[in-house]
Write an enzyme that holds these catalytic residues in place. Structure first.
Site, PDB file in Angstrom:
ATOM      1  N   CYS A 181      59.927  25.745  12.684  1.00  0.00           N
ATOM      2  CA  CYS A 181      60.666  26.032  13.924  1.00  0.00           C
ATOM      3  C   CYS A 181      59.775  26.725  14.950  1.00  0.00           C
ATOM      4  O   CYS A 181      59.797  26.404  16.133  1.00  0.00           O
ATOM      5  CB  CYS A 181      61.851  26.963  13.655  1.00  0.00           C
ATOM      6  SG  CYS A 181      62.880  26.469  12.271  1.00  0.00           S
ATOM      7  N   ASP A 182      59.006  27.718  14.521  1.00  0.00           N
ATOM      8  CA  ASP A 182      58.357  28.625  15.473  1.00  0.00           C
ATOM      9  C   ASP A 182      56.835  28.539  15.506  1.00  0.00           C
ATOM     10  O   ASP A 182      56.203  29.162  16.370  1.00  0.00           O
ATOM     11  CB  ASP A 182      58.769  30.081  15.153  1.00  0.00           C
ATOM     12  CG  ASP A 182      60.274  30.278  15.321  1.00  0.00           C
ATOM     13  OD1 ASP A 182      60.858  29.616  16.198  1.00  0.00           O
ATOM     14  OD2 ASP A 182      60.858  31.091  14.572  1.00  0.00           O
ATOM     15  N   CYS A 218      60.676  30.760   9.721  1.00  0.00           N
ATOM     16  CA  CYS A 218      60.604  29.301   9.730  1.00  0.00           C
ATOM     17  C   CYS A 218      59.376  28.825  10.504  1.00  0.00           C
ATOM     18  O   CYS A 218      59.368  28.834  11.744  1.00  0.00           O
ATOM     19  CB  CYS A 218      61.888  28.748  10.352  1.00  0.00           C
ATOM     20  SG  CYS A 218      61.912  26.959  10.501  1.00  0.00           S
TER      21      CYS A 218
HETATM   22  C1  LIG Z   1      65.655  32.509  13.710  1.00  0.00           C
HETATM   23  C2  LIG Z   1      65.801  31.039  13.365  1.00  0.00           C
HETATM   24  C3  LIG Z   1      65.254  30.093  14.203  1.00  0.00           C
HETATM   25  C4  LIG Z   1      65.389  28.747  13.907  1.00  0.00           C
HETATM   26  N1  LIG Z   1      64.853  27.840  14.772  1.00  0.00           N
HETATM   27  C5  LIG Z   1      65.035  26.527  14.527  1.00  0.00           C
HETATM   28  C6  LIG Z   1      64.519  25.564  15.443  1.00  0.00           C
HETATM   29  O1  LIG Z   1      63.902  25.898  16.457  1.00  0.00           O
HETATM   30  N2  LIG Z   1      64.728  24.245  15.149  1.00  0.00           N
HETATM   31  C7  LIG Z   1      65.396  23.842  14.022  1.00  0.00           C
HETATM   32  O2  LIG Z   1      65.574  22.643  13.825  1.00  0.00           O
HETATM   33  N3  LIG Z   1      65.871  24.728  13.131  1.00  0.00           N
HETATM   34  C8  LIG Z   1      65.711  26.057  13.354  1.00  0.00           C
HETATM   35  N4  LIG Z   1      66.169  26.980  12.457  1.00  0.00           N
HETATM   36  C9  LIG Z   1      66.835  26.481  11.229  1.00  0.00           C
HETATM   37  C10 LIG Z   1      68.272  26.072  11.570  1.00  0.00           C
HETATM   38  O3  LIG Z   1      68.907  27.144  12.216  1.00  0.00           O
HETATM   39  C11 LIG Z   1      69.040  25.699  10.311  1.00  0.00           C
HETATM   40  O4  LIG Z   1      68.358  24.688   9.615  1.00  0.00           O
HETATM   41  C12 LIG Z   1      70.427  25.198  10.671  1.00  0.00           C
HETATM   42  O5  LIG Z   1      71.122  26.144  11.448  1.00  0.00           O
HETATM   43  C13 LIG Z   1      71.246  24.888   9.410  1.00  0.00           C
HETATM   44  O6  LIG Z   1      72.500  24.476   9.818  1.00  0.00           O
HETATM   45  P1  LIG Z   1      73.767  24.571   8.877  1.00  0.00           P
HETATM   46  O7  LIG Z   1      74.885  24.009   9.672  1.00  0.00           O
HETATM   47  O8  LIG Z   1      73.474  23.998   7.564  1.00  0.00           O
HETATM   48  O9  LIG Z   1      74.012  26.133   8.590  1.00  0.00           O
HETATM   49  P2  LIG Z   1      73.997  27.438   9.477  1.00  0.00           P
HETATM   50  O10 LIG Z   1      73.459  27.250  10.822  1.00  0.00           O
HETATM   51  O11 LIG Z   1      73.376  28.463   8.599  1.00  0.00           O
HETATM   52  O12 LIG Z   1      75.543  27.776   9.616  1.00  0.00           O
HETATM   53  C14 LIG Z   1      76.299  28.172   8.517  1.00  0.00           C
HETATM   54  C15 LIG Z   1      77.700  28.479   8.974  1.00  0.00           C
HETATM   55  O13 LIG Z   1      78.529  28.716   7.853  1.00  0.00           O
HETATM   56  C16 LIG Z   1      79.346  29.843   8.090  1.00  0.00           C
HETATM   57  N5  LIG Z   1      79.762  30.381   6.792  1.00  0.00           N
HETATM   58  C17 LIG Z   1      78.999  30.865   5.785  1.00  0.00           C
HETATM   59  N6  LIG Z   1      79.760  31.238   4.750  1.00  0.00           N
HETATM   60  C18 LIG Z   1      81.055  30.965   5.110  1.00  0.00           C
HETATM   61  C19 LIG Z   1      82.313  31.118   4.481  1.00  0.00           C
HETATM   62  N7  LIG Z   1      82.437  31.623   3.250  1.00  0.00           N
HETATM   63  N8  LIG Z   1      83.431  30.750   5.150  1.00  0.00           N
HETATM   64  C20 LIG Z   1      83.346  30.203   6.401  1.00  0.00           C
HETATM   65  N9  LIG Z   1      82.173  30.017   7.023  1.00  0.00           N
HETATM   66  C21 LIG Z   1      81.044  30.410   6.394  1.00  0.00           C
HETATM   67  C22 LIG Z   1      78.512  30.759   8.959  1.00  0.00           C
HETATM   68  O14 LIG Z   1      79.330  31.650   9.693  1.00  0.00           O
HETATM   69  C23 LIG Z   1      77.836  29.713   9.861  1.00  0.00           C
HETATM   70  O15 LIG Z   1      78.670  29.400  10.941  1.00  0.00           O
HETATM   71  C24 LIG Z   1      66.061  28.333  12.722  1.00  0.00           C
HETATM   72  C25 LIG Z   1      66.618  29.292  11.862  1.00  0.00           C
HETATM   73  C26 LIG Z   1      66.488  30.627  12.177  1.00  0.00           C
HETATM   74  C27 LIG Z   1      67.101  31.666  11.250  1.00  0.00           C
END
Ligand SMILES: Cc1cc2nc3c(=O)[nH]c(=O)nc-3n(C[C@H](O)[C@H](O)[C@H](O)COP(=O)(O)OP(=O)(O)OC[C@H]3O[C@@H](n4cnc5c(N)ncnc54)[C@H](O)[C@@H]3O)c2cc1C
Length: 330
Positions: free
Chosen positions: A156-157, A153
């Site tokens: 992000c980084d 990302c």
């Molecule tokens: C290494 C890294 C660094 C990042 N740094 C940043 C940053 O500095 N700033 C920033 O804004 N964004 C950052 N991001 C991006 C950010 O993490 C994502 O945009 C954000 O987490 C998305 O949120 P979300 O709630 O949509 O999903 P996610 O955070 O992906 O969470 C998904 C959830 O769904 C659950 N899940 C999946 N399938 C199922 C299922 N079948 N049943 C039940 N639960 C399920 C998982 O266990 C998880 O808890 C980073 C991403 C990564 C990988």
């Protein structure tokens, strides 16, 4: 990292499952979108039940530094931030449980979701916030240097590589966008492209080719990363398999993957409309899917922004949409 499970879409026909619980609002996923939905839904008295999935806290639990989330002026680690999200949701009564949604039946007015293949939740409203998983090349050194020079990302980084040299892998629009974004921060950006053309749109290609500090390494493939205490360079093979195949080493400080994401939507795709990649389609400006009472938030429905703050914002939208839907059901 959450791995999509082997989904048995018809497992709800399995009469062995006798444990059925009725809830008003079910939230699937515990990233920023899921927890924000839980905060809003519990404050609206929807008594939400959340299943966290395998990766409790979501993608941010895999990163040490989050510097761009408002409200943390000194930055915060990903795990700490997600702990705060959970505490805030639980303060208002959200029922957070560990478990995975392994199958769904969205054919009726009550939405049935199988949890861990042994329990059925019957929900009036369901908020899907299961995120997306970045694709990696599968190299040993990618995991070795995770958080130490490897990132999926740039938004992000990228800031951590201000004035430094980095490489971006990929040939599509995302890679072109990431390379252009990093070119505004870094000294030099190498774009590693497997073929001798870019798949990116004409406009994005022009942008890349006209940016002075981007150098496209055509027909190069990544072999491994190297470095003592983090990424210091990348070994590439040029024109692999050809008579003039050549091994090249390039000094870099950061390595950015831009080869796509897999949205965690497989469990729902039998009932919900998705785009060709698998992102759940929502009615623009809302979290509503094609099934009444089923809402989607966060990265699972967002192929474009994929940030914690945008995921949290869409979690809020989903909870408000769910509350309005439920109030009309009465
Ligand atoms: C290494 C890294 C660094 C990042 N740094 C940043 C940053 O500095 N700033 C920033 O804004 N964004 C950052 N991001 C991006 C950010 O993490 C994502 O945009 C954000 O987490 C998305 O949120 P979300 O709630 O949509 O999903 P996610 O955070 O992906 O969470 C998904 C959830 O769904 C659950 N899940 C999946 N399938 C199922 C299922 N079948 N049943 C039940 N639960 C399920 C998982 O266990 C998880 O808890 C980073 C991403 C990564 C990988």
């Amino acid at each position: 990292m959450f791995k999509p499970m082997d989904l048995q879409k018809d497992s709800l026909k399995n009469t062995d499952i006798t444990d059925v619980e009725k809830v008003r609002c079910l939230i699937i996923g515990s990233g920023p979108a899921g927890y924000t939905a839980a905060i809003y839904a519990s404050r609206a008295n929807l008594k939400p039940v959340m299943y966290t999935g395998m990766q409790m806290g979501g993608q941010l639990t895999t990163t040490t530094e989050v510097d761009n989330y408002p409200g943390y002026p000194d930055g915060v680690t990903g795990p700490k931030m997600m702990e705060d999200f959970q505490k805030q949701a639980e303060r208002f009564g959200a029922d957070v449980r560990f478990g995975v949604a392994s199958a769904v039946d969205f054919s009726g007015r009550k939405h049935k979701v199988t949890i861990d293949d042994n329990k059925i939740i019957e929900a009036d409203a369901v908020i899907i916030a299961t995120g997306a998983t970045a694709k990696y090349l599968g190299l040993e050194s990618e995991s070795k240097y995770a958080g130490m020079g490897v990132s999926a990302c740039a938004t992000c980084d990228g800031f951590f590589y201000k004035g430094k040299d980095v490489a971006v892998v990929g040939g599509g629009d995302t890679a072109a966008e990431e390379a252009t974004y990093l070119a505004g921060i870094c000294r030099k950006v190498y774009l590693i492209v497997r073929r001798d053309v870019l798949r990116a749109s004409r406009t994005m290609q022009d942008r890349v080719l006209n940016t002075k500090n981007i150098e496209v390494l055509w027909q190069h493939q990544t072999v491994e990363l190297f470095g003592e205490n983090g990424v210091e360079g990348v070994t590439l093979v040029k024109k692999k398999g050809g008579p003039d195949e050549e091994t090249v080493k390039v000094k870099i400080d950061g390595f950015f993957l831009a080869i796509g994401h897999t949205p965690n939507s497989e469990a729902f795709s039998k009932y919900l409309d998705t785009d060709p990649v698998g992102y759940i389609k929502t009615i623009p400006g809302t979290s509503k899917t094609n099934v009444a009472g089923v809402f989607a938030a966060g990265d699972v429905q967002d192929s474009h922004y994929r940030q914690a703050v945008t995921a949290a914002g869409s979690g809020c939208i989903a909870a408000i949409d769910a509350e309005r839907y439920l109030s009309e059901l009465k």
